[in-house]
Design a protein around this motif. Structure first.
Motif, PDB file in Angstrom:
ATOM      1  N   SER A 153     136.505 -88.012  83.270  1.00  0.00           N
ATOM      2  CA  SER A 153     137.448 -87.028  83.794  1.00  0.00           C
ATOM      3  C   SER A 153     137.764 -85.998  82.727  1.00  0.00           C
ATOM      4  O   SER A 153     137.832 -86.318  81.530  1.00  0.00           O
ATOM      5  N   GLU A 155     140.274 -83.810  80.890  1.00  0.00           N
ATOM      6  CA  GLU A 155     141.716 -83.825  80.630  1.00  0.00           C
ATOM      7  C   GLU A 155     142.129 -82.570  79.869  1.00  0.00           C
ATOM      8  O   GLU A 155     141.330 -81.943  79.183  1.00  0.00           O
ATOM      9  N   TRP A 156     143.417 -82.226  80.041  1.00  0.00           N
ATOM     10  CA  TRP A 156     143.999 -81.091  79.309  1.00  0.00           C
ATOM     11  C   TRP A 156     145.111 -81.654  78.438  1.00  0.00           C
ATOM     12  O   TRP A 156     146.183 -82.001  78.913  1.00  0.00           O
ATOM     13  N   VAL A 227     141.580 -88.096  91.863  1.00  0.00           N
ATOM     14  CA  VAL A 227     141.191 -87.030  90.942  1.00  0.00           C
ATOM     15  C   VAL A 227     140.261 -86.079  91.684  1.00  0.00           C
ATOM     16  O   VAL A 227     139.151 -86.469  92.076  1.00  0.00           O
ATOM     17  N   GLU A 230     137.136 -80.703  91.379  1.00  0.00           N
ATOM     18  CA  GLU A 230     137.334 -79.451  90.663  1.00  0.00           C
ATOM     19  C   GLU A 230     138.623 -78.793  91.124  1.00  0.00           C
ATOM     20  O   GLU A 230     139.183 -79.149  92.169  1.00  0.00           O
ATOM     21  N   THR A 231     139.094 -77.836  90.344  1.00  0.00           N
ATOM     22  CA  THR A 231     140.311 -77.108  90.689  1.00  0.00           C
ATOM     23  C   THR A 231     139.999 -76.022  91.713  1.00  0.00           C
ATOM     24  O   THR A 231     138.844 -75.799  92.088  1.00  0.00           O
ATOM     25  N   GLN A 237     136.975 -81.205  87.219  1.00  0.00           N
ATOM     26  CA  GLN A 237     137.974 -82.186  86.841  1.00  0.00           C
ATOM     27  C   GLN A 237     137.401 -83.593  86.698  1.00  0.00           C
ATOM     28  O   GLN A 237     137.993 -84.429  86.012  1.00  0.00           O
TER      29      GLN A 237
END
Length: 530
Positions: A153, A155-156, A227, A230-231, A237
């Motif tokens: 995944s 991550e930010w 999850v 994608e955004t 993502q």
């Protein structure tokens, strides 16, 4: 209601012979194929019902079986190697910029990305801060070789001072992706993957960890997190790589499934042979006596047999203890009159075990798509030609895996980083570019990856082959050096620096032409003339 089977009979009531166009669809010679009637299934229908069991067995084999572990390690070492290097190639024509601007931009991107991805101290690329990019890709290849897929995944994570980027990748155990609350598969959710009507993944359900009770539990919790793939603006993502083999396939199939039966049996066969060898290595010492049959039976049996046997053994022990005859410190057994010492040993015939073991290992090597010699670590019957043929066959397979698994994963990580680097202004696009990042993401993120070099059996022949390919225009320095696991731009730059240093030190420049002329198969013209 199931339709009844219709059988055609002849005048005597016997089934008519089948009229199949292919013999493989008939009953076979002697009816051997009569009971072989597999059902046609889709890829998911064949794989998903037993996905967990198959993957768990494969992981157990890799943990406990030497050949399985070596098979995975061969994939890792030949596909990735010690460094997985970026060779950035933006499609400058599609982006509307000049080739010169593209080269300058690529050099800046490669330097900045390598600094972030291969940082061995901070490991910013990894959310767990344990892996560099090369280590991560090695794990991806090992996981894919074991269970047929790899997951992670994006991550930010806002880092402490010293980290320029917030992008990080969290590796995800494939067992954690499953349907929430152990629910069954549906038309839109299969083994933890939400799909649309075309079969494209939309989201992944990831099970959490349970760190309590290690040794008594599987380490998985009872909560799931959804999850998205994608955004809304297209930033990935969730990373999922595998090689689909059928229409609508949702999860990857591991390579060990085709040899799952042979590998454990080979281990049992070797253990049985080892026990047999231990028994064969044992011996027994037997003393034969001329004692009469009646006296022997009286000693062995009868009411007073025990006492007589004790007296007889005591007399023997006293005799052997008293007969302490030695030669240079070594005791020589001195037997009573009429006794004879014999050593009884078992035979140690191979009984074809080596050939049987070799045959099974060849079957396993074919199933894992690795060369037999490398898997078995057996080069005793290998010639140069056969070794090279085996190596080239394996190399072609490894290069395919590098492209669709290792390079694809690395390219996804690179795209995530490049998006953030451009957004933060650490990397600036050339002014001549006519298309933005989101307008031509594939062109901006196009990259090649250099992994381990190809094994050279005869270094001289390999080098001469590369030179001939370059001089005949059939290849380039970039391709030939990539086969060796090197970046041609780094090699050229280093050669320039070395020649400059040699010149400053008063040393003559290297003569590659002379080195080639001194090769064993090509004598210099002066020697030929003489």
């Amino acid at each position: 209601m199931k339709a009844p089977d219709i059988k055609l009979l002849d005048a005597r009531g016997r089934p008519l012979p089948s009229a199949e166009s292919y013999t493989g669809t008939g009953t076979g010679f002697g009816g051997q194929l009569q009971r072989w009637n597999p059902r046609p299934k889709t890829a998911d229908a064949a794989l998903l019902p037993e996905l967990k069991r198959g993957n768990a067995r494969a992981e157990d084999l890799v943990r406990n079986h030497g050949l399985a572990s070596n098979g995975v390690q061969l994939h890792v070492d030949n596909i990735v190697g010690h460094l997985f290097r970026l060779s950035y190639k933006p499609r400058w024509r599609a982006l509307g910029m000049s080739e010169e601007d593209a080269r300058d931009f690529a050099r800046d991107v490669e330097a900045a990305f390598t600094e972030w991805a291969e940082d061995p101290i901070n490991c910013w690329v990894d959310a767990e801060r344990k892996r560099t990019l090369t280590m991560m890709v090695r794990e991806v290849v090992a996981t894919h070789s074991t269970v047929g897929e790899a997951m992670g995944s994006a991550e930010w994570i806002e880092r402490r001072p010293g980290a320029l980027y917030a992008t990080a990748i969290k590796m995800v155990n494939t067992h954690r992706v499953s349907n929430p609350n152990f629910s069954g598969d549906t038309a839109r959710r299969r083994s933890g993957v939400e799909i649309d009507r075309f079969g494209a993944a939309r989201a992944f359900w990831v099970r959490n960890h349970d760190t309590t009770g290690y040794g008594f539990s599987d380490g998985f919790g009872t909560e799931w997190r959804r999850v998205p793939r994608e955004t809304s603006w297209g930033r990935q993502q969730f990373l999922h790589v595998f090689e689909p083999r059928g229409d609508g396939q949702t999860r990857g199939a591991n390579q060990f499934l085709s040899v799952m039966e042979q590998l454990p049996q080979l281990g049992k066969l070797q253990q049985t042979k080892l026990q047999n060898a231990i028994v064969n290595a044992m011996y027994a010492a037997v003393i034969e006596s001329e004692l009469g049959s009646e006296a022997a039976m009286e000693i062995i049996g009868g009411e007073i047999g025990t006492d007589k046997l004790e007296d007889y053994m005591t007399a023997l022990a006293d005799y052997h203890e008293g007969a302490d005859i030695r030669l240079n410190g070594v005791k020589i057994p001195h037997l009573m009159p009429g006794e004879e010492l014999k050593l009884m040993t078992s035979s140690n015939a191979d009984n074809g075990f080596s050939e049987l073991e070799s045959s099974i290992i060849r079957w396993i090597a074919a199933g894992l798509n690795v060369p037999y010699e490398a898997l078995a670590k057996d080069y005793s019957k290998t010639t140069y030609s056969s070794a090279r043929a085996s190596m080239m066959e394996g190399w072609r397979y490894y290069m395919g895996r590098r492209k669709i698994i290792a390079s694809r994963w690395a390219s996804m990580v690179f795209a995530l980083w490049l998006e953030e680097a451009l957004d933060r202004g650490v990397i600036r696009m050339p002014r001549s570019a006519s298309r933005g990042f989101y307008e031509a993401k594939a062109s901006w993120c196009n990259a090649e990856w250099i992994g381990s070099g190809r094994l050279a059996i005869d270094g001289l022949k390999e080098v001469k082959e590369s030179i001939l390919l370059i001089e005949s225009g059939l290849s380039t320095y970039e391709k030939e050096l990539a086969k060796m696991g090197e970046d041609y731009q780094e090699i050229f730059a280093q050669q320039v620096r070395e020649m400059e240093e040699r010149r400053n030190a008063g040393l003559p420049p290297p003569s590659w032409v002379k080195a080639l002329a001194l090769a064993p198969e090509e004598q210099p013209q002066e020697e030929v003339a003489n």
